[in-house]
Design an enzyme around this catalytic site. Structure first.
Site, mmCIF file in Angstrom:
data_model
loop_
_atom_site.group_PDB
_atom_site.id
_atom_site.type_symbol
_atom_site.label_atom_id
_atom_site.label_comp_id
_atom_site.label_asym_id
_atom_site.label_seq_id
_atom_site.Cartn_x
_atom_site.Cartn_y
_atom_site.Cartn_z
ATOM 1 N N LYS A 1 -25.960 -1.380 -23.404
ATOM 2 C CA LYS A 1 -25.644 -0.436 -22.311
ATOM 3 C C LYS A 1 -26.356 0.894 -22.520
ATOM 4 O O LYS A 1 -26.023 1.636 -23.444
ATOM 5 C CB LYS A 1 -24.133 -0.180 -22.282
ATOM 6 C CG LYS A 1 -23.377 -1.243 -21.538
ATOM 7 C CD LYS A 1 -23.276 -0.826 -20.095
ATOM 8 C CE LYS A 1 -22.560 -1.862 -19.259
ATOM 9 N NZ LYS A 1 -22.657 -1.548 -17.838
ATOM 10 N N GLY B 1 -17.593 2.402 -8.338
ATOM 11 C CA GLY B 1 -18.305 3.677 -8.285
ATOM 12 C C GLY B 1 -18.332 4.299 -6.899
ATOM 13 O O GLY B 1 -18.315 5.532 -6.767
ATOM 14 N N ASN B 2 -18.349 3.471 -5.847
ATOM 15 C CA ASN B 2 -18.461 4.011 -4.485
ATOM 16 C C ASN B 2 -17.196 4.731 -4.026
ATOM 17 O O ASN B 2 -17.222 5.403 -3.005
ATOM 18 C CB ASN B 2 -18.849 2.900 -3.490
ATOM 19 C CG ASN B 2 -17.763 1.851 -3.340
ATOM 20 O OD1 ASN B 2 -17.075 1.497 -4.300
ATOM 21 N ND2 ASN B 2 -17.603 1.342 -2.137
ATOM 22 N N LYS C 1 -17.208 -8.916 -12.293
ATOM 23 C CA LYS C 1 -16.024 -8.974 -11.415
ATOM 24 C C LYS C 1 -15.501 -10.405 -11.325
ATOM 25 O O LYS C 1 -14.299 -10.653 -11.431
ATOM 26 C CB LYS C 1 -16.362 -8.454 -10.014
ATOM 27 C CG LYS C 1 -16.776 -7.002 -10.012
ATOM 28 C CD LYS C 1 -16.995 -6.481 -8.619
ATOM 29 C CE LYS C 1 -17.804 -5.207 -8.650
ATOM 30 N NZ LYS C 1 -17.312 -4.172 -9.570
ATOM 31 N N LYS D 1 -15.054 -2.076 -16.855
ATOM 32 C CA LYS D 1 -13.781 -1.727 -16.191
ATOM 33 C C LYS D 1 -13.150 -2.925 -15.484
ATOM 34 O O LYS D 1 -11.921 -3.005 -15.387
ATOM 35 C CB LYS D 1 -13.979 -0.563 -15.206
ATOM 36 C CG LYS D 1 -14.740 -0.905 -13.938
ATOM 37 C CD LYS D 1 -13.951 -0.571 -12.693
ATOM 38 C CE LYS D 1 -14.529 -1.081 -11.416
ATOM 39 N NZ LYS D 1 -15.858 -1.579 -11.268
HETATM 40 P P1 ADP Z 1 -18.804 -1.243 -8.843
HETATM 41 O O1 ADP Z 1 -19.138 0.189 -9.032
HETATM 42 O O2 ADP Z 1 -17.790 -1.449 -7.757
HETATM 43 O O3 ADP Z 1 -18.454 -1.973 -10.099
HETATM 44 P P2 ADP Z 1 -21.306 -2.740 -8.830
HETATM 45 O O4 ADP Z 1 -22.545 -2.173 -8.231
HETATM 46 O O5 ADP Z 1 -21.210 -2.834 -10.292
HETATM 47 O O6 ADP Z 1 -20.114 -1.893 -8.200
HETATM 48 O O7 ADP Z 1 -21.054 -4.201 -8.236
HETATM 49 C C1 ADP Z 1 -20.953 -4.446 -6.840
HETATM 50 C C2 ADP Z 1 -22.284 -4.856 -6.267
HETATM 51 O O8 ADP Z 1 -22.633 -6.168 -6.680
HETATM 52 C C3 ADP Z 1 -22.346 -4.983 -4.774
HETATM 53 O O9 ADP Z 1 -22.453 -3.735 -4.145
HETATM 54 C C4 ADP Z 1 -23.587 -5.861 -4.564
HETATM 55 O O10 ADP Z 1 -24.732 -5.061 -4.381
HETATM 56 C C5 ADP Z 1 -23.741 -6.583 -5.882
HETATM 57 N N1 ADP Z 1 -23.717 -8.061 -5.837
HETATM 58 C C6 ADP Z 1 -24.360 -8.832 -6.738
HETATM 59 N N2 ADP Z 1 -24.191 -10.124 -6.484
HETATM 60 C C7 ADP Z 1 -23.391 -10.200 -5.385
HETATM 61 C C8 ADP Z 1 -22.854 -11.281 -4.641
HETATM 62 N N3 ADP Z 1 -23.095 -12.544 -4.977
HETATM 63 N N4 ADP Z 1 -22.084 -10.995 -3.571
HETATM 64 C C9 ADP Z 1 -21.835 -9.729 -3.222
HETATM 65 N N5 ADP Z 1 -22.325 -8.655 -3.895
HETATM 66 C C10 ADP Z 1 -23.097 -8.879 -4.970
HETATM 67 MG MG MG Z 2 -19.760 -2.290 -11.743
#
Ligand code: ADP
Ligand code: MG
Length: 313
Positions: free
Chosen positions: A130, A12-13, A276, A214
């Site tokens: 969701k 998203g970023n 992820k 995704k």
């Molecule tokens: P995206 O839009 O890239 O899918 P998400 O917000 O869904 O982003 O997932 C990424 C986020 O997961 C990071 O920005 C962080 O805040 C969070 N996060 C949760 N657990 C962890 C972890 N163990 N290490 C790093 N980030 C983490």
């Molecule tokens: Mg995400």
């Protein structure tokens, strides 16, 4: 040197930096920033399939649709996903073409509107989780429920529609994507995890109200096109243990076995880092060679082994 193929899943970023920067011009700025790093990666010899999220953008379309409901037909969720694949794909196409021109290189770029098959009997449809669209009052929620929506009450904040997040089974445009990659085309695909479709009783494809993760859909693509690298670009430079706690440790490297063990210990938050890591585990378990998690600004450094979290079999 023969070119290598990477599936790069941007989060998203790469479109919305924060809640103060959500407009279309703001999204262009963010896309340009990420696009610059991906273009450099391509200049270094990577062929890329770019995948991306679309959560907020789908939310904006649904909100417009809600506000205009007195005058115009509503936009079904599968159409929302298709719309965002087109609009976001357009942004990355243009951003990459402009970057290539600045670098005096030529690379064709195109977006593939992508359908992803899910199973109608996926257990996720029995328990949709969701939240989608705006908050509703109870009367509206009950009326929508009678029309077939799943709704939940969100502790004190009102009612919301919820949809299932079923497992992606098959990327229907996969052969098209692979053919394009083999021809040296940079492809933007599987946006928002893909448009969820099922096979109906007649065997025909049909869109369904659901959302596909995704990261999981990107993992399926990376595995099936035998990508050399699965790169997840998100809002953190590295993956952490004890994330956000005083004893937090940033990880440079994980093996598949370590990733599974840390996951079992609960280090990765549901709905953000967990999907992820699950996506990376699935990729590596099915022949994937290497995965990398970092943020857009560190993509080149992470590829050079200077930062990011690298996960290997
Ligand atoms: P995206 O839009 O890239 O899918 P998400 O917000 O869904 O982003 O997932 C990424 C986020 O997961 C990071 O920005 C962080 O805040 C969070 N996060 C949760 N657990 C962890 C972890 N163990 N290490 C790093 N980030 C983490
Ligand atoms: Mg995400």
């Amino acid at each position: 040197m023969s070119r290598k193929v990477a599936v790069v899943a941007v989060g998203g970023n790469s479109l919305i930096k924060d809640s103060q920067h959500q407009t279309v011009p703001d999204q262009w700025d963010a896309a340009r920033e990420t696009g610059k790093h991906i273009a450099r990666m391509i200049a270094q010899g990577w062929d890329v399939v770019l995948t991306h999220g679309n959560g907020p953008q789908v939310g904006f379309i649904l909100r417009r649709s809600e506000l205009a409901a007195h005058e115009l037909h509503e936009v079904p969720l599968d159409s929302c996903v298709a719309d965002t694949q087109g609009a976001i794909g357009y942004m990355f196409q243009q951003v990459l073409m402009n970057e290539f021109r600045k670098m005096n290189m030529y690379k064709p770029v195109a977006t593939v509107v992508t359908q992803v098959l899910v199973d109608r009997s996926d257990p996720a449809f029995q328990n949709p989780t969701k939240p989608i669209g705006s908050f509703m009052d109870e009367a509206t929620a009950r009326r929508r429920q009678a029309e077939g929506w799943h709704v939940i009450e969100d502790a004190g904040r009102g009612w919301r529609r919820v949809v299932a997040s079923p497992k992606p089974l098959e990327i229907l445009e996969q052969d098209v994507i692979k053919t394009m990659v083999d021809a040296g085309i940079i492809v933007i695909a599987v946006g928002g995890g893909g448009i969820p479709v099922i096979r109906n009783e007649q065997g025909d494809l049909q869109g369904i109200a659901a959302v596909i993760d995704k990261d999981l859909a990107s993992s399926l693509l990376a595995r099936n096109i035998k990508a050399d690298l699965f790169l997840i670009s998100t809002a953190v430079e590295k993956v952490a243990l004890n994330f956000g706690q005083p004893n937090q440790v940033w990880l440079d490297h994980m093996t598949l076995a370590e990733a599974k063990a840390y996951m079992a210990e609960g280090h990765f938050k549901k709905g953000s880092m967990l999907p992820k890591i699950q996506a990376i585990i699935e990729y590596l378990e099915h022949g994937g060679k290497e995965a990398l998690v970092t943020n857009p600004e560190n993509i080149e450094r992470a590829l050079a082994g200077e930062t990011g979290t690298r996960i290997v079999p």
